[in-house]
Design a protein around this motif. Sequence first.
Motif, PDB file in Angstrom:
ATOM      1  N   ILE A 144     -11.891   3.762   2.580  1.00 54.37           N
ATOM      2  CA  ILE A 144     -12.657   2.758   3.450  1.00 54.37           C
ATOM      3  C   ILE A 144     -12.148   1.248   3.345  1.00 54.37           C
ATOM      4  N   GLU A 145     -11.725   1.012   2.307  1.00 53.68           N
ATOM      5  CA  GLU A 145     -11.183  -0.205   2.194  1.00 53.68           C
ATOM      6  C   GLU A 145      -9.470  -0.357   2.399  1.00 53.68           C
ATOM      7  N   ALA A 146      -8.984   0.758   2.620  1.00 52.40           N
ATOM      8  CA  ALA A 146      -7.349   0.602   2.773  1.00 52.40           C
ATOM      9  C   ALA A 146      -6.860   0.173   1.606  1.00 52.40           C
ATOM     10  N   HIS A 147      -7.454   0.574   0.190  1.00 55.23           N
ATOM     11  CA  HIS A 147      -6.905   0.068  -0.985  1.00 55.23           C
ATOM     12  C   HIS A 147      -5.904   1.302  -1.866  1.00 55.23           C
ATOM     13  N   TRP A 148      -4.772   0.679  -1.897  1.00 56.74           N
ATOM     14  CA  TRP A 148      -3.534   1.672  -2.152  1.00 56.74           C
ATOM     15  C   TRP A 148      -3.414   1.757  -3.741  1.00 56.74           C
ATOM     16  N   HIS A 149      -3.478   0.794  -4.574  1.00 51.51           N
ATOM     17  CA  HIS A 149      -3.227   0.914  -5.924  1.00 51.51           C
ATOM     18  C   HIS A 149      -4.460   0.228  -6.836  1.00 51.51           C
ATOM     19  N   ARG A 150      -4.715   0.964  -7.783  1.00 52.57           N
ATOM     20  CA  ARG A 150      -6.025   0.492  -8.496  1.00 52.57           C
ATOM     21  C   ARG A 150      -5.525  -0.897  -9.162  1.00 52.57           C
ATOM     22  N   GLU A 151      -6.385  -1.959  -9.032  1.00 50.83           N
ATOM     23  CA  GLU A 151      -6.286  -3.149  -9.668  1.00 50.83           C
ATOM     24  C   GLU A 151      -7.746  -3.955  -9.919  1.00 50.83           C
ATOM     25  N   PRO A 152      -7.513  -4.778 -10.668  1.00 48.59           N
ATOM     26  CA  PRO A 152      -8.733  -5.863 -10.866  1.00 48.59           C
ATOM     27  C   PRO A 152      -8.422  -7.007  -9.841  1.00 48.59           C
ATOM     28  N   ARG A 153      -9.785  -7.588  -9.633  1.00 49.47           N
ATOM     29  CA  ARG A 153      -9.639  -9.000  -8.824  1.00 49.47           C
ATOM     30  C   ARG A 153      -9.003  -8.394  -7.340  1.00 49.47           C
ATOM     31  N   ALA A 154      -9.519  -7.315  -6.849  1.00 48.08           N
ATOM     32  CA  ALA A 154      -8.787  -6.580  -5.679  1.00 48.08           C
ATOM     33  C   ALA A 154      -9.194  -7.558  -4.534  1.00 48.08           C
ATOM     34  N   PRO A 155      -8.520  -7.656  -3.388  1.00 49.97           N
ATOM     35  CA  PRO A 155      -8.851  -8.367  -2.251  1.00 49.97           C
ATOM     36  C   PRO A 155      -9.698  -7.651  -1.306  1.00 49.97           C
ATOM     37  N   VAL A 156     -10.350  -8.047  -0.532  1.00 56.31           N
ATOM     38  CA  VAL A 156     -10.739  -7.168   0.749  1.00 56.31           C
ATOM     39  C   VAL A 156     -10.063  -7.334   2.009  1.00 56.31           C
ATOM     40  N   ALA A 157      -9.681  -6.373   2.707  1.00 54.25           N
ATOM     41  CA  ALA A 157      -8.891  -6.518   3.975  1.00 54.25           C
ATOM     42  C   ALA A 157     -10.109  -6.717   4.954  1.00 54.25           C
ATOM     43  N   LEU A 158      -9.978  -7.746   5.723  1.00 59.53           N
ATOM     44  CA  LEU A 158     -10.607  -7.916   7.047  1.00 59.53           C
ATOM     45  C   LEU A 158     -10.433  -7.390   7.849  1.00 59.53           C
ATOM     46  N   PHE A 159      -8.943  -7.410   8.105  1.00 61.31           N
ATOM     47  CA  PHE A 159      -8.143  -6.563   9.209  1.00 61.31           C
ATOM     48  C   PHE A 159      -6.691  -6.107   8.699  1.00 61.31           C
ATOM     49  N   ALA A 160      -6.335  -4.920   8.956  1.00 64.02           N
ATOM     50  CA  ALA A 160      -5.280  -4.276   8.636  1.00 64.02           C
ATOM     51  C   ALA A 160      -4.719  -3.018   9.194  1.00 64.02           C
ATOM     52  N   ILE A 161      -3.427  -2.843   9.509  1.00 62.61           N
ATOM     53  CA  ILE A 161      -3.141  -1.373  10.164  1.00 62.61           C
ATOM     54  C   ILE A 161      -2.732  -0.609   8.889  1.00 62.61           C
ATOM     55  N   PRO A 162      -3.507   0.426   8.431  1.00 62.68           N
ATOM     56  CA  PRO A 162      -3.063   1.309   7.387  1.00 62.68           C
ATOM     57  C   PRO A 162      -1.772   1.940   7.573  1.00 62.68           C
ATOM     58  N   ASP A 163      -0.833   1.992   6.616  1.00 64.05           N
ATOM     59  CA  ASP A 163       0.344   2.870   7.021  1.00 64.05           C
ATOM     60  C   ASP A 163       0.456   3.890   5.736  1.00 64.05           C
ATOM     61  N   GLN A 164      -0.049   5.071   6.137  1.00 65.59           N
ATOM     62  CA  GLN A 164      -0.356   6.020   5.308  1.00 65.59           C
ATOM     63  C   GLN A 164       0.858   6.522   4.608  1.00 65.59           C
ATOM     64  N   GLU A 165       1.841   6.484   5.356  1.00 64.16           N
ATOM     65  CA  GLU A 165       3.075   7.312   5.015  1.00 64.16           C
ATOM     66  C   GLU A 165       3.835   6.291   3.846  1.00 64.16           C
ATOM     67  N   HIS A 166       3.703   5.120   4.168  1.00 66.29           N
ATOM     68  CA  HIS A 166       4.202   4.082   3.041  1.00 66.29           C
ATOM     69  C   HIS A 166       3.700   3.473   2.106  1.00 66.29           C
ATOM     70  N   GLU A 167       2.188   4.017   2.257  1.00 62.85           N
ATOM     71  CA  GLU A 167       1.227   3.666   1.082  1.00 62.85           C
ATOM     72  C   GLU A 167       1.031   1.945   1.065  1.00 62.85           C
ATOM     73  N   ARG A 168       0.870   1.416   2.467  1.00 60.18           N
ATOM     74  CA  ARG A 168       0.785   0.051   2.405  1.00 60.18           C
ATOM     75  C   ARG A 168       0.034  -0.449   3.643  1.00 60.18           C
ATOM     76  N   ASN A 169      -0.607  -1.548   3.697  1.00 59.52           N
ATOM     77  CA  ASN A 169      -1.324  -2.166   5.104  1.00 59.52           C
ATOM     78  C   ASN A 169      -0.346  -3.010   5.709  1.00 59.52           C
ATOM     79  N   ARG A 170      -0.188  -2.949   7.022  1.00 57.21           N
ATOM     80  CA  ARG A 170       0.521  -3.966   7.819  1.00 57.21           C
ATOM     81  C   ARG A 170      -0.394  -5.063   8.440  1.00 57.21           C
TER      82      ARG A 170
END
Length: 465
Positions: A253-279
């Motif tokens: 739901i948050e397009a959050h790829w890596h476990r981390e503290p102080r995680a940001p919230v993505a107001l907008f992004a294009i999730p790239d599932q193949e490369h495990e990141r947000n564009r």
Amino acid sequence: MSALLLSRLQFFWVIAWHILMPAFTVGLASFIAFTEGLHFFTRRDNYLRIAVFWTKIFAVAFGMGVVSGIVMPFQFGTNWSRFSDATANIISPLLAYEGLTAFFLEAGFLGVLLFGRNRVPRWAHFFAAVMVAAGTLFSTFWILATNSWMQTPAGYELIGGRFFPRDWTQIIFNPSFPYRLAHTAIAFFVTTGFVVLGVSAWLLRRAPEAEAPRTMMSTTLWLLLALVPLQIFVGDAHGLNTLIHQPTKLAAIEAHWHREPRAPVALFAIPDQEHERNRFAIEVPALGSLILTHDPNGVVPGLTEVPPDRRPPVAIPFFAFRIMVGCAMAMLVLVLLGTILRRGGRLYRNALFLKASMFAAPLGFVAVIAGWTTTEVGRQPWTVYGLLRTTDSVSPTLSSLQVASSLAGYTIAYLIMFPAGIMLILRIVRAGVDGRGTREPIAVALPQTGSRCHSRKRTLKGLNQ
């Protein structure tokens, strides 16, 4: 396209249309019971006219809901036979309880509500309205218990690939059920509230001094002023529950790829599932942890904690969730605006607010569809979360041609039925609370005075006066 993908598309098509009706009728049944109660205790004709007006609309929507819902049980056997075989000992009783305690109650008393106004005592008619409302809520209870068990299974034992009940209390009141029930029921009431608000605004633009639309708008705004903020609070609690029991879904739901503290919230992004990141991400640092864990230093789970074949398609729940939240914020702004205008005595005449209310009427439906999409797609690749995969749930001998044929048939049927039903509802709305403008006025459903032998002509003459 594979039979699996086509079956999923078919299930989505059927449910997406069907859920629109419970989202409307659950809240509308309670609104009708409320106005029937006001009429019963006050004997004011204004409340009676409102109740009759919405009862006709409810009858059409209820019929559409029944017809569109009949298809779903058949799909369990035709398209999802392995799921049905594995979960029958749990799912079947829950759905049977829904039919016995909800649908029969609702459908039985609906006949009295629709046709018994001049045939039963006033108290019996009011009681029928209450029972119809109770039936819709019972139905919501059992359907949500079933779906919640699929999301957070409990109280079962798995023997030979089949689920067997071990504790029905744990099955029904599974970990996510209270949150999901509250969130969904409030969503249904809010959806109905905005429809009533939009219809009231349309009627007020035609007749600013009309009493019935003013009553509907005032009552509904008070209700929404309580329910919309409550829904945001319940949604937050539901999110905390999801963090505990479905962390992968929350990460999607948050397009959050890596476990981390102080995680940001993505107001907008294009999730790239193949490369495990947000564009093209627009993020607010640490806000994700604060929202999701109520602690700015809280740890937020990531999708990379599970293998790729256990991750849902990220883009769909990511955007669906933001559509749902956007609708909630728009609703809150409109309700607050209405409250301000009420204090200034401008509520019923402010053209901007009335137009905004009309355009906001579908917002609840959009939010419900978006929320349901978030929940169901975020659960993938499981039908029973973490235990039974969707690929292992589809019927084994089903061909793509068979599913494509049934999907085409359902598509044609629903594209005929729903526009026809919506046009009929709009015709009732255009006729207004007094039923003027139609050949068969809605007012004929109002009780006659004096002898039951009065003619319809005399009844209508008295109502017009």
